[in-house]
Design a protein around this motif. Sequence first.
Motif, PDB file in Angstrom:
ATOM      1  N   ALA A 131       0.831  -1.199   0.000  1.00 50.59           N
ATOM      2  CA  ALA A 131       0.000   0.000   0.000  1.00 50.59           C
ATOM      3  C   ALA A 131       0.868   1.253   0.000  1.00 50.59           C
ATOM      4  O   ALA A 131       0.554   2.245  -0.663  1.00 50.59           O
ATOM      5  N   ILE A 132       1.970   1.208   0.752  1.00 51.70           N
ATOM      6  CA  ILE A 132       2.874   2.353   0.797  1.00 51.70           C
ATOM      7  C   ILE A 132       3.495   2.596  -0.579  1.00 51.70           C
ATOM      8  O   ILE A 132       3.602   3.741  -1.038  1.00 51.70           O
ATOM      9  N   ALA A 133       3.890   1.518  -1.262  1.00 53.18           N
ATOM     10  CA  ALA A 133       4.457   1.653  -2.603  1.00 53.18           C
ATOM     11  C   ALA A 133       3.439   2.246  -3.566  1.00 53.18           C
ATOM     12  O   ALA A 133       3.770   3.075  -4.423  1.00 53.18           O
ATOM     13  N   LEU A 134       2.183   1.829  -3.423  1.00 46.22           N
ATOM     14  CA  LEU A 134       1.114   2.367  -4.254  1.00 46.22           C
ATOM     15  C   LEU A 134       0.959   3.865  -4.015  1.00 46.22           C
ATOM     16  O   LEU A 134       0.855   4.661  -4.944  1.00 46.22           O
ATOM     17  N   TYR A 135       0.972   4.248  -2.756  1.00 48.26           N
ATOM     18  CA  TYR A 135       0.851   5.657  -2.382  1.00 48.26           C
ATOM     19  C   TYR A 135       2.019   6.467  -2.951  1.00 48.26           C
ATOM     20  O   TYR A 135       1.830   7.549  -3.521  1.00 48.26           O
ATOM     21  N   GLU A 136       3.223   5.954  -2.823  1.00 44.27           N
ATOM     22  CA  GLU A 136       4.392   6.663  -3.321  1.00 44.27           C
ATOM     23  C   GLU A 136       4.359   6.810  -4.837  1.00 44.27           C
ATOM     24  O   GLU A 136       4.778   7.836  -5.382  1.00 44.27           O
ATOM     25  N   ALA A 137       3.850   5.783  -5.539  1.00 45.24           N
ATOM     26  CA  ALA A 137       3.733   5.857  -6.993  1.00 45.24           C
ATOM     27  C   ALA A 137       2.735   6.935  -7.402  1.00 45.24           C
ATOM     28  O   ALA A 137       2.955   7.669  -8.375  1.00 45.24           O
ATOM     29  N   VAL A 138       1.646   7.044  -6.649  1.00 41.48           N
ATOM     30  CA  VAL A 138       0.645   8.073  -6.940  1.00 41.48           C
ATOM     31  C   VAL A 138       1.247   9.455  -6.741  1.00 41.48           C
ATOM     32  O   VAL A 138       1.049  10.367  -7.553  1.00 41.48           O
ATOM     33  N   ILE A 139       2.001   9.642  -5.644  1.00 42.61           N
ATOM     34  CA  ILE A 139       2.632  10.925  -5.381  1.00 42.61           C
ATOM     35  C   ILE A 139       3.653  11.271  -6.465  1.00 42.61           C
ATOM     36  O   ILE A 139       3.729  12.409  -6.947  1.00 42.61           O
ATOM     37  N   ALA A 140       4.435  10.272  -6.878  1.00 41.38           N
ATOM     38  CA  ALA A 140       5.476  10.509  -7.871  1.00 41.38           C
ATOM     39  C   ALA A 140       4.909  10.930  -9.216  1.00 41.38           C
ATOM     40  O   ALA A 140       5.522  11.717  -9.950  1.00 41.38           O
ATOM     41  N   ASN A 141       3.735  10.420  -9.553  1.00 40.31           N
ATOM     42  CA  ASN A 141       3.161  10.669 -10.880  1.00 40.31           C
ATOM     43  C   ASN A 141       1.835  11.406 -10.827  1.00 40.31           C
ATOM     44  O   ASN A 141       1.072  11.381 -11.788  1.00 40.31           O
ATOM     45  N   ARG A 142       1.578  12.054  -9.698  1.00 42.29           N
ATOM     46  CA  ARG A 142       0.304  12.761  -9.542  1.00 42.29           C
ATOM     47  C   ARG A 142       0.203  13.906 -10.536  1.00 42.29           C
ATOM     48  O   ARG A 142       1.231  14.434 -10.994  1.00 42.29           O
ATOM     49  N   PRO A 143      -1.010  14.305 -10.886  1.00 43.67           N
ATOM     50  CA  PRO A 143      -1.169  15.467 -11.767  1.00 43.67           C
ATOM     51  C   PRO A 143      -0.523  16.693 -11.132  1.00 43.67           C
ATOM     52  O   PRO A 143      -0.696  16.971  -9.954  1.00 43.67           O
ATOM     53  N   THR A 144       0.288  17.389 -11.904  1.00 48.96           N
ATOM     54  CA  THR A 144       0.951  18.593 -11.425  1.00 48.96           C
ATOM     55  C   THR A 144       0.681  19.716 -12.410  1.00 48.96           C
ATOM     56  O   THR A 144       0.029  19.528 -13.439  1.00 48.96           O
ATOM     57  N   GLU A 145       1.192  20.886 -12.075  1.00 46.69           N
ATOM     58  CA  GLU A 145       1.151  21.958 -13.050  1.00 46.69           C
ATOM     59  C   GLU A 145       1.934  21.507 -14.275  1.00 46.69           C
ATOM     60  O   GLU A 145       2.790  20.629 -14.214  1.00 46.69           O
ATOM     61  N   SER A 146       1.661  22.123 -15.397  1.00 44.01           N
ATOM     62  CA  SER A 146       2.254  21.701 -16.657  1.00 44.01           C
ATOM     63  C   SER A 146       3.776  21.596 -16.559  1.00 44.01           C
ATOM     64  O   SER A 146       4.450  22.488 -16.056  1.00 44.01           O
ATOM     65  N   VAL A 147       4.313  20.470 -17.002  1.00 42.82           N
ATOM     66  CA  VAL A 147       5.766  20.307 -17.063  1.00 42.82           C
ATOM     67  C   VAL A 147       6.183  20.426 -18.525  1.00 42.82           C
ATOM     68  O   VAL A 147       5.413  20.095 -19.433  1.00 42.82           O
ATOM     69  N   PRO A 148       7.393  20.916 -18.791  1.00 42.97           N
ATOM     70  CA  PRO A 148       7.815  21.111 -20.186  1.00 42.97           C
ATOM     71  C   PRO A 148       7.949  19.783 -20.916  1.00 42.97           C
ATOM     72  O   PRO A 148       8.341  18.778 -20.335  1.00 42.97           O
ATOM     73  N   THR A 149       7.618  19.802 -22.193  1.00 45.80           N
ATOM     74  CA  THR A 149       7.764  18.599 -23.012  1.00 45.80           C
ATOM     75  C   THR A 149       9.042  18.646 -23.846  1.00 45.80           C
ATOM     76  O   THR A 149       9.602  17.603 -24.183  1.00 45.80           O
ATOM     77  N   ASN A 150       9.502  19.842 -24.189  1.00 44.46           N
ATOM     78  CA  ASN A 150      10.755  20.022 -24.915  1.00 44.46           C
ATOM     79  C   ASN A 150      11.507  21.191 -24.293  1.00 44.46           C
ATOM     80  O   ASN A 150      10.935  22.277 -24.129  1.00 44.46           O
ATOM     81  N   PHE A 151      12.763  20.984 -23.966  1.00 43.55           N
ATOM     82  CA  PHE A 151      13.491  22.040 -23.282  1.00 43.55           C
ATOM     83  C   PHE A 151      14.991  21.858 -23.451  1.00 43.55           C
ATOM     84  O   PHE A 151      15.483  20.748 -23.713  1.00 43.55           O
ATOM     85  N   ASP A 152      15.733  22.976 -23.342  1.00 41.03           N
ATOM     86  CA  ASP A 152      17.195  22.930 -23.373  1.00 41.03           C
ATOM     87  C   ASP A 152      17.718  22.499 -22.014  1.00 41.03           C
ATOM     88  O   ASP A 152      17.119  22.771 -20.980  1.00 41.03           O
ATOM     89  N   ILE A 153      18.840  21.805 -22.043  1.00 42.54           N
ATOM     90  CA  ILE A 153      19.523  21.431 -20.807  1.00 42.54           C
ATOM     91  C   ILE A 153      20.862  22.146 -20.782  1.00 42.54           C
ATOM     92  O   ILE A 153      21.609  22.112 -21.763  1.00 42.54           O
ATOM     93  N   ASP A 154      21.152  22.804 -19.709  1.00 46.83           N
ATOM     94  CA  ASP A 154      22.375  23.593 -19.597  1.00 46.83           C
ATOM     95  C   ASP A 154      23.582  22.680 -19.391  1.00 46.83           C
ATOM     96  O   ASP A 154      24.244  22.693 -18.361  1.00 46.83           O
ATOM     97  N   GLU A 155      23.817  21.877 -20.395  1.00 47.07           N
ATOM     98  CA  GLU A 155      24.915  20.907 -20.363  1.00 47.07           C
ATOM     99  C   GLU A 155      25.283  20.613 -21.806  1.00 47.07           C
ATOM    100  O   GLU A 155      24.418  20.519 -22.687  1.00 47.07           O
ATOM    101  N   SER A 156      26.571  20.473 -22.088  1.00 45.93           N
ATOM    102  CA  SER A 156      27.012  20.270 -23.456  1.00 45.93           C
ATOM    103  C   SER A 156      27.189  18.795 -23.775  1.00 45.93           C
ATOM    104  O   SER A 156      27.465  17.968 -22.897  1.00 45.93           O
ATOM    105  N   CYS A 157      27.033  18.459 -25.039  1.00 47.36           N
ATOM    106  CA  CYS A 157      27.249  17.098 -25.526  1.00 47.36           C
ATOM    107  C   CYS A 157      28.699  16.711 -25.291  1.00 47.36           C
ATOM    108  O   CYS A 157      29.614  17.493 -25.574  1.00 47.36           O
TER     109      CYS A 157
END
Length: 300
Positions: A93-119
């Motif tokens: 049950a705790i694992a289920l709860y943690e999975a829900v928290i980890a993937n709960r609906p949040t404010e919009s997250v970016p789908t495409n973005f730059d990462i401040d790190e070089s290849c």
Amino acid sequence: MINSKRGGGASEEAFALLGHEIRLDILRAFFERYAPVDPGSRSDVREERTLSYAELMAATDMEDSGKFNYHLEKLRGIYVEEIEEGYVPTAGAIALYEAVIANRPTESVPTNFDIDESCPNCESRLQGKYEQEFLTVECSACDLFWGATYRFPKNGLSVREGENVYEALYDRMMYHVGLARTGQCPSCAGITSLTVPRERLDEDSTPTAEMTCETCSWFVTVDILSALQFDPQMTNAFLELGVPLSGSGSMRATEQILPNVTGRVSTDDSSRATISISHGDAIAKITVGDELEVCSVTIE
């Protein structure tokens, strides 16, 4: 690193147990006041996560004790455990709860973005992409950077940005790969099978390793260096080659030498692979068994 999540036969019974509002209300009652503690914690702390039969029934707004008890019994032993003081949630049950928290609906997250790190190969800025809760880091300017795609909870993106996203993804992958290499699935604790695909041992392609859970649908394909990098013999080989492992989880270090990594089936034992790593004026030859065990390492 490339990850693929295979479609698997999820347990219908496990989902069916949660397919009723009363049972969900029972579980919600625990987590509205939940604080994670281990079974051996002090009694006053343990008491905070323990609910009585009456408290659970009140949380469901039910007056029919027979009907309530029917649903409670369905959860007992799987998601709920009865102890002397009342009822507590199980680890499932705790694992289920943690999975829900980890993937709960949040404010919009970016789908495409730059990462401040070089290849690590061409120095172009890396790109991030988030789709179906899989996070990808890649270079759009060259074909040498392997990049990475792996499951990454939405919560992880909502609390990080830029280079921190890149580091968090890599650390998460390597933690899971290291655990899977020991034979334990990082998702369900099942047994993982480990293989080195023979078609990649053509002395031209970069060798890879495949890790597959025999129980659930966790599956990963990873370059051979990432799969082996936590082996002490490999660490020594990197140091002798002069590969700069300045960070314990430096993707840049191993990515830079991947174009110079090849493999072949060992001539003296067809169940083993010989991996060659060229760096500077030195060549490391690593013999790997069919379960990814490092059998020998030589530096020429």
